[in-house]
Scaffold this active site. Structure first.
Site, PDB file in Angstrom:
ATOM      1  N   ASP A   1       0.838  -1.197   0.000  1.00  0.00           N
ATOM      2  CA  ASP A   1       0.000   0.000   0.000  1.00  0.00           C
ATOM      3  C   ASP A   1       0.883   1.261   0.000  1.00  0.00           C
ATOM      4  OD1 ASP A   1      -2.491   1.267   0.227  1.00  0.00           O
ATOM      5  OD2 ASP A   1      -2.469   1.224   2.428  1.00  0.00           O
TER       6      ASP A   1
ATOM      7  N   HIS B   1      -7.741   9.458   4.822  1.00  0.00           N
ATOM      8  CA  HIS B   1      -7.159   8.360   5.597  1.00  0.00           C
ATOM      9  C   HIS B   1      -7.285   8.652   7.091  1.00  0.00           C
ATOM     10  CE1 HIS B   1      -4.689   7.536   1.846  1.00  0.00           C
ATOM     11  NE2 HIS B   1      -5.185   6.362   2.131  1.00  0.00           N
TER      12      HIS B   1
ATOM     13  N   HIS C   1      -9.866   4.807  -1.035  1.00  0.00           N
ATOM     14  CA  HIS C   1      -8.976   4.831   0.139  1.00  0.00           C
ATOM     15  C   HIS C   1      -9.716   5.518   1.278  1.00  0.00           C
ATOM     16  CE1 HIS C   1      -4.862   3.647  -1.342  1.00  0.00           C
ATOM     17  NE2 HIS C   1      -5.598   3.582  -2.443  1.00  0.00           N
ATOM     18  N   GLY C   2      -9.197   5.307   2.487  1.00  0.00           N
ATOM     19  CA  GLY C   2      -9.836   5.954   3.639  1.00  0.00           C
ATOM     20  C   GLY C   2     -11.210   5.380   3.918  1.00  0.00           C
TER      21      GLY C   2
ATOM     22  N   VAL D   1      -9.753  -0.559   3.894  1.00  0.00           N
ATOM     23  CA  VAL D   1     -10.117  -0.276   5.291  1.00  0.00           C
ATOM     24  C   VAL D   1      -8.915  -0.596   6.168  1.00  0.00           C
ATOM     25  CG1 VAL D   1     -11.674  -0.837   7.216  1.00  0.00           C
ATOM     26  CG2 VAL D   1     -12.534  -0.913   4.857  1.00  0.00           C
TER      27      VAL D   1
ATOM     28  N   THR E   1      -7.842   1.859   9.392  1.00  0.00           N
ATOM     29  CA  THR E   1      -7.910   2.440  10.739  1.00  0.00           C
ATOM     30  C   THR E   1      -8.941   1.751  11.627  1.00  0.00           C
ATOM     31  OG1 THR E   1      -7.180   4.537   9.826  1.00  0.00           O
ATOM     32  CG2 THR E   1      -8.261   4.625  11.969  1.00  0.00           C
TER      33      THR E   1
END
Ligand code: 13P
Length: 287
Positions: free
Chosen positions: A81, A179, A207-208, A230, A232
């Site tokens: 990534d 993000h 993303h995020g 995914v 966080t």
């Protein structure tokens, strides 16, 4: 089976679904991530940052992912990534990652094209698929997103040029996600995604994903999002669960008392997300 992101997103296109691309933050959580995919009967993309890959070891990650994919009979791609550095990409490919991302989104447009193209040629010659990025995906602090002026959304015409010139297999787009957004949710720009999807013929990547509202998933999937990142949400939940357990468990008790519940948390989230990513209430693409 061990697959590339290209293989998996092609299947996702046909089935009008998206593939969950989950960031692993340590080796402990990895078996339960793949077990979650197995239990859902779906493929999964496991992705690592360059720093996580260096911390655990590229070769170790490849060996464990391949073993789990084969022994559990799950389609798994292993993806690097946000690599900004060609050496990291070469290390990952040499170790056996099946897919890499070159993130040139902060570079001038022309330089992003040139560097992504070089990565593409190198990776494709080795059977590895490539993700590029155009437009910015914001970062957040304490759940507060970047100001609107700091964001650069993906322009559809640029996306056409970028895909044509670089030969990327999948394209990450800037449509308002950030993000690391876990205390609030963002407003994704679905009309912009629609415009991009109409003119670009490769699978698109979000993303995020932690900061995306679940009610927006169908619109995103029905407009070409075939890889959904995914990270966080897994990190925060693993850490919170581990903290709670460590606070209560005597220091001479097996680490299993702290780690297994944290891994279980990750497994629940991955299963929940995959269930939504399968987009079951919407028709598959025909023709
Ligand atoms: P989140 O950590 O915000 O879910 O984003 C993950 C991601 O996009 C990794 O590239």
């Amino acid at each position: 089976m061990y697959k590339t992101v290209r293989d998996l997103t092609e299947d996702a296109e046909r089935l009008n679904m998206t593939i969950g691309a989950f960031n692993m933050h340590n080796l402990e959580m990895l078996p339960d991530m793949i077990r979650a995919a197995k239990e859902m009967g779906a493929p999964i993309i496991i992705q690592t940052s360059v720093d996580t890959a260096k911390y655990i070891g590229y070769n170790v990650i490849v060996a464990v992912v391949e073993e789990l994919a084969n022994s559990m009979i799950v389609d798994v791609a292993l993806h690097l990534d946000h690599a900004k550095d060609f050496d990291a990409i070469k290390d990952a490919i040499e170790a056996g990652y099946s897919s890499v991302m070159f993130d040139g989104s902060s570079l001038p447009f022309k330089e992003n094209i040139e560097k992504t193209k070089l990565v593409g040629e190198y990776a494709h010659a080795r059977g590895v698929s490539v993700e590029g990025e155009l437009g910015t995906i914001g970062g957040t602090e304490e759940g507060v997103s970047l100001s609107e002026e700091d964001k650069e959304y993906t322009r559809p015409n640029d996306a056409v040029t970028f895909v044509r010139e670089t030969g990327v297999d999948v394209l990450a787009v800037g449509i308002g996600t950030n993000h690391g957004q876990f205390k609030s949710k963002t407003n994704v720009k679905i009309p912009l995604l629609k415009e991009i999807h109409q003119v670009v013929d490769v699978p698109l990547v979000i993303h995020g994903g932690t900061g995306v509202k679940e009610e927006d998933y169908p619109d995103l999937i029905n407009n070409g999002i075939r890889k959904f990142n995914v990270g966080t949400e897994l990190l925060v939940n693993w850490t919170q669960q581990a903290k709670d357990c460590f606070a209560e468990t005597p220091v001479n008790k097996s680490l299993r008392y702290n780690i297994i519940p944290a891994n279980q948390k990750v497994k629940e989230i991955v299963k929940h997300k995959i269930g939504l990513f399968m987009n079951k209430n919407h028709p598959v693409n025909v023709g």
